[in-house]
Design a protein around this motif. Structure first.
Motif, PDB file in Angstrom:
ATOM      1  N   LEU A   1       0.821  -1.215   0.000  1.00  0.00           N
ATOM      2  CA  LEU A   1       0.000   0.000   0.000  1.00  0.00           C
ATOM      3  C   LEU A   1       0.851   1.259   0.000  1.00  0.00           C
ATOM      4  CD1 LEU A   1      -2.831  -1.119   2.455  1.00  0.00           C
ATOM      5  CD2 LEU A   1      -2.958  -0.888  -0.036  1.00  0.00           C
ATOM      6  N   ILE A   2       2.045   1.190   0.565  1.00  0.00           N
ATOM      7  CA  ILE A   2       2.968   2.328   0.469  1.00  0.00           C
ATOM      8  C   ILE A   2       3.394   2.512  -0.984  1.00  0.00           C
ATOM      9  CG2 ILE A   2       5.304   3.112   1.043  1.00  0.00           C
ATOM     10  CD1 ILE A   2       4.887   1.863   3.824  1.00  0.00           C
ATOM     11  N   HIS A   3       3.706   1.418  -1.659  1.00  0.00           N
ATOM     12  CA  HIS A   3       4.123   1.514  -3.061  1.00  0.00           C
ATOM     13  C   HIS A   3       2.982   2.024  -3.948  1.00  0.00           C
ATOM     14  CE1 HIS A   3       8.133  -0.026  -2.671  1.00  0.00           C
ATOM     15  NE2 HIS A   3       7.727  -1.158  -2.116  1.00  0.00           N
ATOM     16  N   SER A   4       1.736   1.710  -3.570  1.00  0.00           N
ATOM     17  CA  SER A   4       0.604   2.172  -4.384  1.00  0.00           C
ATOM     18  C   SER A   4       0.197   3.610  -4.051  1.00  0.00           C
ATOM     19  CB  SER A   4      -0.604   1.247  -4.172  1.00  0.00           C
ATOM     20  OG  SER A   4      -1.164   1.423  -2.873  1.00  0.00           O
TER      21      SER A   4
ATOM     22  N   SER B   1      14.216  -0.817   2.044  1.00  0.00           N
ATOM     23  CA  SER B   1      14.108  -0.391   0.647  1.00  0.00           C
ATOM     24  C   SER B   1      13.165   0.796   0.496  1.00  0.00           C
ATOM     25  CB  SER B   1      13.627  -1.553  -0.229  1.00  0.00           C
ATOM     26  OG  SER B   1      12.296  -1.930   0.099  1.00  0.00           O
ATOM     27  N   LEU B   2      12.259   0.992   1.481  1.00  0.00           N
ATOM     28  CA  LEU B   2      11.349   2.131   1.431  1.00  0.00           C
ATOM     29  C   LEU B   2      12.082   3.456   1.626  1.00  0.00           C
ATOM     30  CD1 LEU B   2       8.440   0.647   3.577  1.00  0.00           C
ATOM     31  CD2 LEU B   2       8.508   0.874   1.086  1.00  0.00           C
ATOM     32  N   ARG B   3      13.260   3.408   2.227  1.00  0.00           N
ATOM     33  CA  ARG B   3      14.054   4.621   2.404  1.00  0.00           C
ATOM     34  C   ARG B   3      14.495   5.163   1.050  1.00  0.00           C
ATOM     35  NH1 ARG B   3      18.338   2.809   5.474  1.00  0.00           N
ATOM     36  NH2 ARG B   3      17.206   3.218   7.396  1.00  0.00           N
ATOM     37  N   THR B   4      14.900   4.244   0.179  1.00  0.00           N
ATOM     38  CA  THR B   4      15.347   4.652  -1.155  1.00  0.00           C
ATOM     39  C   THR B   4      14.186   4.999  -2.072  1.00  0.00           C
ATOM     40  OG1 THR B   4      17.297   3.225  -0.953  1.00  0.00           O
ATOM     41  CG2 THR B   4      16.677   3.939  -3.176  1.00  0.00           C
ATOM     42  N   SER B   5      13.134   4.150  -2.036  1.00  0.00           N
ATOM     43  CA  SER B   5      12.036   4.330  -2.989  1.00  0.00           C
ATOM     44  C   SER B   5      11.078   5.449  -2.601  1.00  0.00           C
ATOM     45  CB  SER B   5      11.255   3.012  -3.133  1.00  0.00           C
ATOM     46  OG  SER B   5      10.673   2.629  -1.889  1.00  0.00           O
ATOM     47  N   HIS B   6      10.902   5.709  -1.290  1.00  0.00           N
ATOM     48  CA  HIS B   6       9.896   6.703  -0.874  1.00  0.00           C
ATOM     49  C   HIS B   6      10.425   7.736   0.121  1.00  0.00           C
ATOM     50  CE1 HIS B   6       7.419   3.474  -2.530  1.00  0.00           C
ATOM     51  NE2 HIS B   6       6.447   4.349  -2.638  1.00  0.00           N
ATOM     52  N   GLY B   7      11.701   7.700   0.425  1.00  0.00           N
ATOM     53  CA  GLY B   7      12.263   8.696   1.332  1.00  0.00           C
ATOM     54  C   GLY B   7      11.781   8.576   2.759  1.00  0.00           C
TER      55      GLY B   7
END
Length: 292
Positions: free
Chosen positions: A133-136, A193-199
């Motif tokens: 849901l974070i990626h979406s 990986s959320l640090r890189t993809s979503h800050g």
């Protein structure tokens, strides 16, 4: 809580979307500004406060109603904050209940998950929902802090163990250790990986316990405690080297009991004491854990 111009300016827009309005109201419920049984302001009052049309307010209320947070939505008067349904319902298997509760926990701007468990399997699998849901774009936490207590590799586990006792090589212990380390690595990788993809500011920390936990415990944002017993059973597992006859637990199938601070004094006391217990273990007898 009054929404200021600073609150309203989201993503460069001068108006909040229905989802963002729902998130603001959800946060008021979470922190206790709105309590079970309280009535919301009227749709007209909410529309004026947020600077939006009533249609946006209606959509936001529908989101909260579908999440089980509001009652009496369609009866003409302002809806009330609903009694948490899960506090009154039957406990569910860990993988069913944990995944749903993690999604709700990740709606908070600052997410904190504390866990005591035999391995990170249930938590690793349960985090798949909020990560998707974070990626979406549906979930947008600003920070995620996960602390996990796992048994030390140096101790003699109470379970899983071979039925006929520990051997020299102890394949059951090696099997558990491999699972503990692999699942921990996957969990940490997926979150970091959320640090890189979503800050998102992400921290994942493991520490080792000098004992085998008889229960699994998950603490969500300091406001909810989820607990399940490890039910020990005898089972056999085929391997390349033969069949392992062992006493083991099926953690993902254990019934998970939910206690939420806003549900009443009993649940609030259990949640608070569980958090104190976790903090005490973390700060005293636990040690650094390196996943090898």
């Amino acid at each position: 809580m009054v929404v200021t111009q600073e609150n309203v300016a989201v993503n460069g827009s001068s108006r909040l979307s229905p989802q963002e309005i729902a998130d603001v109201l959800r946060e008021r419920i979470r922190v206790g500004d709105l309590k079970v049984g309280d009535r919301l302001p009227t749709q007209a009052e909410l529309a004026e406060e947020f600077g939006v049309e009533r249609g946006a307010v209606r959509q936001a209320l529908r989101v909260l109603h579908e999440a089980g947070l509001l009652s009496n939505v369609s009866k003409g008067s302002p809806p009330r904050i609903a009694e948490p349904a899960r506090s009154k319902g039957e406990p569910q298997p860990t993988m069913v209940a944990l995944a749903a509760r993690l999604v709700e926990a990740f709606r908070a701007p600052q997410v904190r998950i504390d866990a005591v468990c035999l391995t990170a399997e249930s938590l690793m699998l349960g985090l798949g929902g909020p990560i998707r849901l974070i990626h979406s774009g549906e979930l947008q936490p600003k920070s995620i802090d996960v602390r996990i207590l796992l048994p030390s590799r140096e101790i003699n586990l109470a379970f899983p163990v071979q039925v006929d006792g520990r051997g020299e090589s102890d394949p059951v212990h090696q099997r558990w250790l491999a699972q503990r380390n692999a699942q921990g690595h996957v969990l940490r990788h997926n979150l970091q990986s959320l640090r890189t993809s979503h800050g998102i500011d992400v921290r994942v920390t493991f520490r080792a316990l000098p004992f085998t936990p008889p229960v699994k415990l998950y603490l969500l944002n300091g406001t909810e405690a989820l607990m399940a017993y490890y039910m020990v059973t005898r089972r056999e597992e085929p391997t390349d080297g033969g069949t392992l006859d062992m006493y083991d637990v099926l953690g993902t199938e254990s019934l998970l009991f939910s206690f939420e601070a806003r549900a009443g004094r009993r649940d609030a006391a259990y949640t608070g004491e569980s958090q104190k217990w976790f903090n005490a273990l973390w700060e005293t007898i636990s040690t650094d854990l390196t996943l090898s």
